[in-house]
Design a protein around this motif. Structure first.
Motif, PDB file in Angstrom:
ATOM      1  N   UNK A   1       0.865  -1.184   0.000  1.00  0.00           N
ATOM      2  CA  UNK A   1       0.000   0.000   0.000  1.00  0.00           C
ATOM      3  C   UNK A   1       0.897   1.228   0.000  1.00  0.00           C
ATOM      4  N   UNK A   2       0.591   2.197  -0.847  1.00  0.00           N
ATOM      5  CA  UNK A   2       1.382   3.426  -0.929  1.00  0.00           C
ATOM      6  C   UNK A   2       0.692   4.502  -0.093  1.00  0.00           C
ATOM      7  N   UNK A   3       1.377   4.969   0.936  1.00  0.00           N
ATOM      8  CA  UNK A   3       0.815   6.013   1.792  1.00  0.00           C
ATOM      9  C   UNK A   3       0.489   7.251   0.960  1.00  0.00           C
ATOM     10  N   UNK A   4      -0.591   7.919   1.321  1.00  0.00           N
ATOM     11  CA  UNK A   4      -1.130   9.009   0.504  1.00  0.00           C
ATOM     12  C   UNK A   4      -0.463  10.345   0.826  1.00  0.00           C
ATOM     13  N   UNK A   5       0.847  10.402   0.638  1.00  0.00           N
ATOM     14  CA  UNK A   5       1.562  11.659   0.854  1.00  0.00           C
ATOM     15  C   UNK A   5       1.328  12.606  -0.321  1.00  0.00           C
ATOM     16  N   UNK A   6       1.385  13.909  -0.078  1.00  0.00           N
ATOM     17  CA  UNK A   6       1.229  14.863  -1.193  1.00  0.00           C
ATOM     18  C   UNK A   6       2.429  14.817  -2.132  1.00  0.00           C
ATOM     19  N   UNK A   7       2.215  15.224  -3.387  1.00  0.00           N
ATOM     20  CA  UNK A   7       3.282  15.223  -4.389  1.00  0.00           C
ATOM     21  C   UNK A   7       4.439  16.143  -4.011  1.00  0.00           C
ATOM     22  N   UNK A   8       4.185  17.100  -3.133  1.00  0.00           N
ATOM     23  CA  UNK A   8       5.242  18.018  -2.715  1.00  0.00           C
ATOM     24  C   UNK A   8       6.382  17.290  -2.020  1.00  0.00           C
ATOM     25  N   UNK A   9       6.134  16.033  -1.610  1.00  0.00           N
ATOM     26  CA  UNK A   9       7.149  15.263  -0.900  1.00  0.00           C
ATOM     27  C   UNK A   9       7.834  14.226  -1.806  1.00  0.00           C
ATOM     28  N   UNK A  10       7.477  14.218  -3.085  1.00  0.00           N
ATOM     29  CA  UNK A  10       8.164  13.302  -4.004  1.00  0.00           C
ATOM     30  C   UNK A  10       8.394  13.973  -5.360  1.00  0.00           C
ATOM     31  N   UNK A  11       7.462  13.822  -6.286  1.00  0.00           N
ATOM     32  CA  UNK A  11       7.729  14.289  -7.652  1.00  0.00           C
ATOM     33  C   UNK A  11       7.869  15.805  -7.770  1.00  0.00           C
ATOM     34  N   UNK A  12       7.176  16.562  -6.909  1.00  0.00           N
ATOM     35  CA  UNK A  12       7.336  18.014  -6.980  1.00  0.00           C
ATOM     36  C   UNK A  12       8.726  18.458  -6.532  1.00  0.00           C
ATOM     37  N   UNK A  13       9.405  17.617  -5.747  1.00  0.00           N
ATOM     38  CA  UNK A  13      10.793  17.925  -5.401  1.00  0.00           C
ATOM     39  C   UNK A  13      11.677  17.890  -6.641  1.00  0.00           C
TER      40      UNK A  13
END
Length: 479
Positions: free
Chosen positions: A62-74
């Motif tokens: 299961x992939x935790x529902x973190x906002x994109x600001x913490x992955x691809x937006x970086x």
């Protein structure tokens, strides 16, 4: 006489029949007794998620529902900079000049070698974000309800976050005030620790990718119970050593990392793969390229350098993995029988995986090294392991390597060619989204996580049954 034999045969048959009948009756009574006295039968246990054994064909993630600001937006933020202040690359300059990365939903990962070597977080995430119909070869099966999952993947690009901070304002990296990386770490932990999934397991079934030794540095105590995907334990050992007031690595109580719960994963190699059919005659005995002066465990590198620098057939080059250094490394590794792999700031480095892709037999001089996929890969079949104490004896290392016969070196190289794909992350898609290699690094990582599941489930249940106020002994968070 015939009649007597017939009667004897009938008696034997009757006796055998009676014994057979009694055995059947005894078995039936045993089954009925077990069912009566133990209503929670094996079939019942297997239907209970708390006790189910993991399937060997896949792992539910299961992939935790973190906002994109913490992955691809970086990544968008990285590509918005004009340059990298430390060690850029021509590929990064070209991508920035096209401005394509600003419009892509899934931007490429940096080619800057200081960051690219830690790109596991990107390829693991890319596999999980790939549409299901393209993931038939993935060992990790993505589920969309945390209650159906074996593990929870936390999609934070922790290494990229740390590298962004180091590139922008290194002076505040160890501080909390004014540190954007710390703010992101805090946001991740505040989110996941408030989920029902974390509360059920205490975080023991959550997976974090921490390839850079300084990734999530400020919250290491908080994520210690989780499954950590790390390239080695070097940075963690030092932190534990300080907390235990110990100066001896043998006396460190590892309360944060353990081979029981965590997974050692490979660095991303920076040099291209050399196929066995492309291998040519090698004229040099031993090759090394890197920084001579390191700290902590890397002090052995300086001593080795001084011992080897003037030896015939040995090439010792100092430099960094920029464009010029890359070409030197390719040439040096492909023309040498052996590649030296001494400890640096940490027990291992990207250099080992570059050597494997170059079919240069690794000579590992690092007593505390942990290696990826052990149990799946036998490194002794293609590597030479040397104790630091032996390597530091004058002339010992060169003499030892010179005595290895050509047939043995050919066997090493053949075995190395067989395992080269295991250490490859790249799936051939610049965005990281797409089918992954069946025998590649991502699938092997999830298989290693899968092997940890029984112990992790046991740890969760042991913690669950403890009365309020009773704490676990502080040996290792995996217990």
């Amino acid at each position: 006489m015939a009649l007597m034999m017939k009667n004897n045969n009938n008696g034997i048959s009757t006796c055998l029949f009676s014994i057979h009948t009694l055995f059947i009756l005894f078995t039936l009574l045993s089954i009925l007794s077990i069912t009566f006295f133990f209503p929670f039968s094996i079939s019942h246990l297997s239907s209970n998620p708390s006790f189910s054994l993991p399937s060997s064909s896949s792992i539910n993630v299961y992939v935790a529902d973190l906002p994109r600001s913490l992955n691809y937006d970086l990544l968008h933020r990285y590509w918005s900079f004009n340059s990298d202040s430390r060690l850029g690359s021509d590929a990064d300059l070209e991508i920035r000049s096209t401005h394509i990365s600003k419009t892509l939903k899934f931007p490429p990962y940096p080619h800057n070698p200081l960051i690219k070597q830690y790109s596991a977080e990107y390829w693991i995430m890319g596999d999980l974000m790939t549409p299901p119909e393209m993931r038939t070869g993935s060992f990790a099966k993505r589920v969309f309800d945390a209650r159906d999952a074996d593990v929870v993947f936390v999609p934070f690009f922790a290494t990229l976050s740390a590298e962004l901070q180091l590139g922008i304002a290194k002076r505040v990296f160890r501080k909390k005030v004014g540190n954007d990386d710390y703010s992101r770490q805090r946001e991740v932990m505040d989110f996941v620790t408030n989920t029902e999934a974390w509360k059920r397991s205490g975080g023991r079934d959550h997976v974090f990718v921490l390839t850079d030794p300084v990734a999530m540095w400020h919250v290491k105590d908080e994520i210690a119970p989780a499954i950590l995907l790390v390239v080695d334990f070097g940075g963690w050992y030092r932190q534990d050593s300080k907390s235990s007031n110990s100066t001896s690595s043998e006396m460190i109580q590892h309360t944060q990392v353990s081979v029981l719960k965590d997974v050692i994963i490979p660095y991303t190699h920076l040099l291209p793969r050399l196929h066995l059919s492309e291998n040519q005659e090698r004229h040099n005995l031993l090759y090394f390229k890197g920084a001579k002066h390191r700290h902590r465990g890397g002090l052995v590198r300086e001593k080795l350098w001084d011992l080897l620098i003037n030896k015939p057939g040995v090439i010792m080059e100092e430099g960094f993995p920029n464009a010029t250094g890359r070409e030197q490394s390719i040439r040096g590794m492909r023309t040498s029988d052996f590649c030296l792999h001494p400890a640096g700031d940490t027990p291992t480095s990207c250099r080992l995986f570059d050597a494997i892709q170059s079919l240069c037999i690794p000579v590992i001089v690092s007593d505390n090294i942990e290696l990826p996929f052990e149990g799946m890969v036998d490194y002794s079949e293609f590597s030479v392991f040397v104790a630091v104490s032996d390597a530091l004896k004058p002339d010992w290392l060169v003499d030892h390597l010179q005595k290895i016969p050509k047939e043995r070196k050919d066997d090493f190289r053949l075995n190395m060619a067989r395992v080269q794909p295991i250490f490859v992350y790249d799936n051939g898609h610049p965005s990281g989204i797409g089918p992954i290699p069946l025998d590649g690094a991502v699938n092997h990582i999830w298989k290693k996580v899968h092997q940890k599941l029984p112990l992790i489930k046991e740890a969760i249940l042991r913690e669950k049954r403890k009365p309020p106020g009773v704490l676990a002994p502080r040996r290792c968070h995996c217990t």
